[in-house]
Design a protein around this motif. Structure first.
Motif, PDB file in Angstrom:
ATOM      1  N   SER A  31       0.825  -1.204   0.000  1.00  0.00           N
ATOM      2  CA  SER A  31       0.000   0.000   0.000  1.00  0.00           C
ATOM      3  C   SER A  31       0.861   1.256   0.000  1.00  0.00           C
ATOM      4  O   SER A  31       0.618   2.198  -0.774  1.00  0.00           O
ATOM      5  N   LEU A  32       1.876   1.275   0.844  1.00  0.00           N
ATOM      6  CA  LEU A  32       2.748   2.447   0.932  1.00  0.00           C
ATOM      7  C   LEU A  32       3.575   2.627  -0.331  1.00  0.00           C
ATOM      8  O   LEU A  32       3.830   3.759  -0.764  1.00  0.00           O
ATOM      9  N   THR A  33       4.021   1.520  -0.916  1.00  0.00           N
ATOM     10  CA  THR A  33       4.804   1.616  -2.154  1.00  0.00           C
ATOM     11  C   THR A  33       3.992   2.276  -3.253  1.00  0.00           C
ATOM     12  O   THR A  33       4.469   3.190  -3.942  1.00  0.00           O
ATOM     13  N   PHE A  34       2.753   1.827  -3.427  1.00  0.00           N
ATOM     14  CA  PHE A  34       1.901   2.440  -4.442  1.00  0.00           C
ATOM     15  C   PHE A  34       1.489   3.850  -4.032  1.00  0.00           C
ATOM     16  O   PHE A  34       1.253   4.713  -4.887  1.00  0.00           O
ATOM     17  N   GLY A  35       1.427   4.088  -2.718  1.00  0.00           N
ATOM     18  CA  GLY A  35       1.184   5.447  -2.255  1.00  0.00           C
ATOM     19  C   GLY A  35       2.317   6.374  -2.654  1.00  0.00           C
ATOM     20  O   GLY A  35       2.089   7.499  -3.116  1.00  0.00           O
ATOM     21  N   PHE A  36       3.554   5.906  -2.500  1.00  0.00           N
ATOM     22  CA  PHE A  36       4.695   6.713  -2.906  1.00  0.00           C
ATOM     23  C   PHE A  36       4.717   6.899  -4.424  1.00  0.00           C
ATOM     24  O   PHE A  36       5.168   7.934  -4.918  1.00  0.00           O
ATOM     25  N   CYS A  37       4.240   5.899  -5.150  1.00  0.00           N
ATOM     26  CA  CYS A  37       4.138   6.052  -6.610  1.00  0.00           C
ATOM     27  C   CYS A  37       3.159   7.165  -6.959  1.00  0.00           C
ATOM     28  O   CYS A  37       3.408   7.980  -7.857  1.00  0.00           O
ATOM     29  N   ALA A  38       2.017   7.213  -6.258  1.00  0.00           N
ATOM     30  CA  ALA A  38       1.046   8.290  -6.484  1.00  0.00           C
ATOM     31  C   ALA A  38       1.629   9.635  -6.058  1.00  0.00           C
ATOM     32  O   ALA A  38       1.414  10.663  -6.716  1.00  0.00           O
ATOM     33  N   LEU A  82      -4.635   8.154  13.660  1.00  0.00           N
ATOM     34  CA  LEU A  82      -5.721   7.280  13.239  1.00  0.00           C
ATOM     35  C   LEU A  82      -5.565   5.801  13.611  1.00  0.00           C
ATOM     36  O   LEU A  82      -6.576   5.117  13.817  1.00  0.00           O
ATOM     37  N   PRO A  83      -4.338   5.233  13.683  1.00  0.00           N
ATOM     38  CA  PRO A  83      -4.233   3.780  13.895  1.00  0.00           C
ATOM     39  C   PRO A  83      -5.003   3.239  15.090  1.00  0.00           C
ATOM     40  O   PRO A  83      -5.771   2.267  14.939  1.00  0.00           O
ATOM     41  N   PRO A  84      -4.850   3.803  16.313  1.00  0.00           N
ATOM     42  CA  PRO A  84      -5.605   3.221  17.430  1.00  0.00           C
ATOM     43  C   PRO A  84      -7.081   3.580  17.412  1.00  0.00           C
ATOM     44  O   PRO A  84      -7.861   3.009  18.172  1.00  0.00           O
ATOM     45  N   GLY A 136       0.458   6.792   9.397  1.00  0.00           N
ATOM     46  CA  GLY A 136      -0.502   5.899  10.026  1.00  0.00           C
ATOM     47  C   GLY A 136      -0.135   4.442   9.874  1.00  0.00           C
ATOM     48  O   GLY A 136      -0.208   3.659  10.831  1.00  0.00           O
ATOM     49  N   LEU A 137       0.291   4.052   8.685  1.00  0.00           N
ATOM     50  CA  LEU A 137       0.599   2.650   8.447  1.00  0.00           C
ATOM     51  C   LEU A 137       1.874   2.221   9.160  1.00  0.00           C
ATOM     52  O   LEU A 137       1.984   1.099   9.646  1.00  0.00           O
TER      53      LEU A 137
END
Length: 431
Positions: A31-38, A82-84, A136-137
């Motif tokens: 998820s984070l990898t594709f987030g960094f791509c975006a 947000l995580p908790p 968050g992740l």
């Protein structure tokens, strides 16, 4: 839909599910990898916008890329808490699905060269979602591992997700040159600086990630679970009364802001630095290498930091970055060979900032308990994400010399604080 876990204590082997912990790491990392791509889609497209018909100045291009960092940093502050509140499963699924918004925006923008600059700035701000979810992740993953393994887990997650900054800049030139997705949009005629013309399909740079993002969104909903770590914002706010929070904020800002800021601006900065040097290497073609080097060094440095102490690694990292930044502040290439020397120094900085990203994260895992540690990881990564904005702003308004000078002073401060508090014989908080 899998139920949440009711009993979870990573420090007790009987109450820790290693398989679930690493499943969380890998899905969050994708998820984070594709987030960094975006997030870094804008830096990968910006050097080509004028070629297809936009009329943007150097300053406007720097600001366009900088806006992505402004948005990412601000959103990371929100995602920190947000995580908790949401739980890992909802958080990762929601964060991944949001990436579709900026990707579709840029599919539209590159096919409409009459798009106003203010709309492009808005799309750039939306691309910051890709960087905003990181805090968050990463904070969520902090809950899933015992203290002695957190540095490695966070190093893998942070390093491989950082890989997305280079991945998008590597993939973009490969996919924009063919019309396999022509049914999803028409090509753009690009007028290159040498007078030649070529047809681009710049929308492919966004389309290629859309099905992957959709897949990870579905898998996150199906396979992730939340652990019983809950807190409201007031409880997490307690981190700001701890001096180590502010020291770690400076440390992570120096390392990640330099990594992400230079990663976002390398293509534009290299183009301007090499202007007028005949036969100079293409900074646009090589820009992906810097973030990849930094991402890979982050993965390895996480495990090293677990073994020899993050504070010791941070000391070495700060010294090496000061040397590299001073070299770039002083050195001005005037020949093809000089351009390559400039790039090698730049890659040196990417390597050591990647190391620093891992070592400072490991220090946070040792200095704070899991709940506070997650919030600190999230907060510091939020401030670090302002790097593309602050570095872009300095480049646009003050020039490269001032930007390298300011960055050097930051690492001098990191070195002094780290040695005093965390890495000397009688350090009050040796870690």
């Amino acid at each position: 839909m899998r139920p949440d876990i009711k009993v979870w204590n990573p420090e007790n082997p009987a109450q820790w599910n290693k398989t679930l912990a690493w499943t969380t790491v890998w899905l969050s990392t994708f998820s984070l990898t594709f987030g960094f791509c975006a997030w870094f889609l804008v830096p990968s497209l910006a050097p080509r916008l004028n070629e297809i018909g936009f009329s943007l100045t150097h300053s406007q291009l720097y600001w366009l890329v900088a806006m992505v960092g402004l948005s990412a940093g601000t959103l990371r502050i929100l995602w920190t808490f947000l995580p908790p509140i949401l739980g890992t499963r909802v958080l990762v699924t929601f964060s991944t699905g949001l990436l579709l918004i900026p990707l579709f925006c840029w599919v539209y923008a590159v096919q409409h060269v009459d798009t106003p600059y203010w709309v492009l700035l808005g799309f750039a701000l939306l691309s910051g979602i890709g960087g905003g979810t990181f805090s968050g992740l990463m904070a969520s993953t902090n809950y899933f591992f015992p203290k002695h393994e957190r540095g490695f887990a966070l190093g893998v997650q942070g390093g491989l997700s950082d890989f997305g900054t280079g991945l998008v800049q590597f993939v973009t030139p490969l996919v924009i040159g063919f019309s396999a997705l022509a049914c999803l949009g028409s090509g753009q005629v690009a007028h290159l600086p040498d007078g030649k013309t070529i047809t681009y399909w710049l929308q492919n740079a966004a389309w290629v990630w859309i099905p992957l993002v959709a897949l990870v969104t579905i898998l996150s909903w199906l396979f992730l679970r939340s652990v019983p770590v809950t807190a409201n914002i007031k409880q997490q706010w307690a981190i700001f009364g701890n001096k180590h929070t502010w020291f770690m904020t400076l440390f992570y800002y120096g390392t990640f802001a330099t990594f992400a800021g230079l990663g976002a601006q390398l293509a534009l900065l290299g183009n301007h630095t090499f202007a007028g040097i005949e036969g100079a290497p293409s900074a646009v073609a090589l820009a992906w290498l810097g973030p990849v080097i930094g991402a890979l060094s982050r993965v390895g440095a996480g495990q090293v930091s677990d073994k020899i102490r993050g504070g010791r690694v941070t000391t070495i990292m700060a010294i090496c970055n000061i040397i590299g930044l001073l070299a770039l502040w002083w050195y001005k290439p005037t020949s093809v060979a000089g351009c390559w020397i400039w790039l090698i120094i730049m890659f040196w900085i990417f390597f050591w900032t990647g190391v620093g990203n891992a070592s400072t994260t490991e220090q946070m895992a040792v200095l704070f308990p899991p709940l506070q540690g997650g919030a600190v990881v999230g907060w510091t990564s939020a401030i670090g994400a302002y790097g593309p904005f602050t570095i872009g702003m300095l480049l646009a308004e003050c020039g490269a010399g001032v930007m390298f000078g300011v960055s050097t002073l930051i690492f001098v401060a990191i070195l002094a604080i780290n040695i005093y508090y965390y890495d000397r014989k009688n350090a009050p908080d040796l870690c």
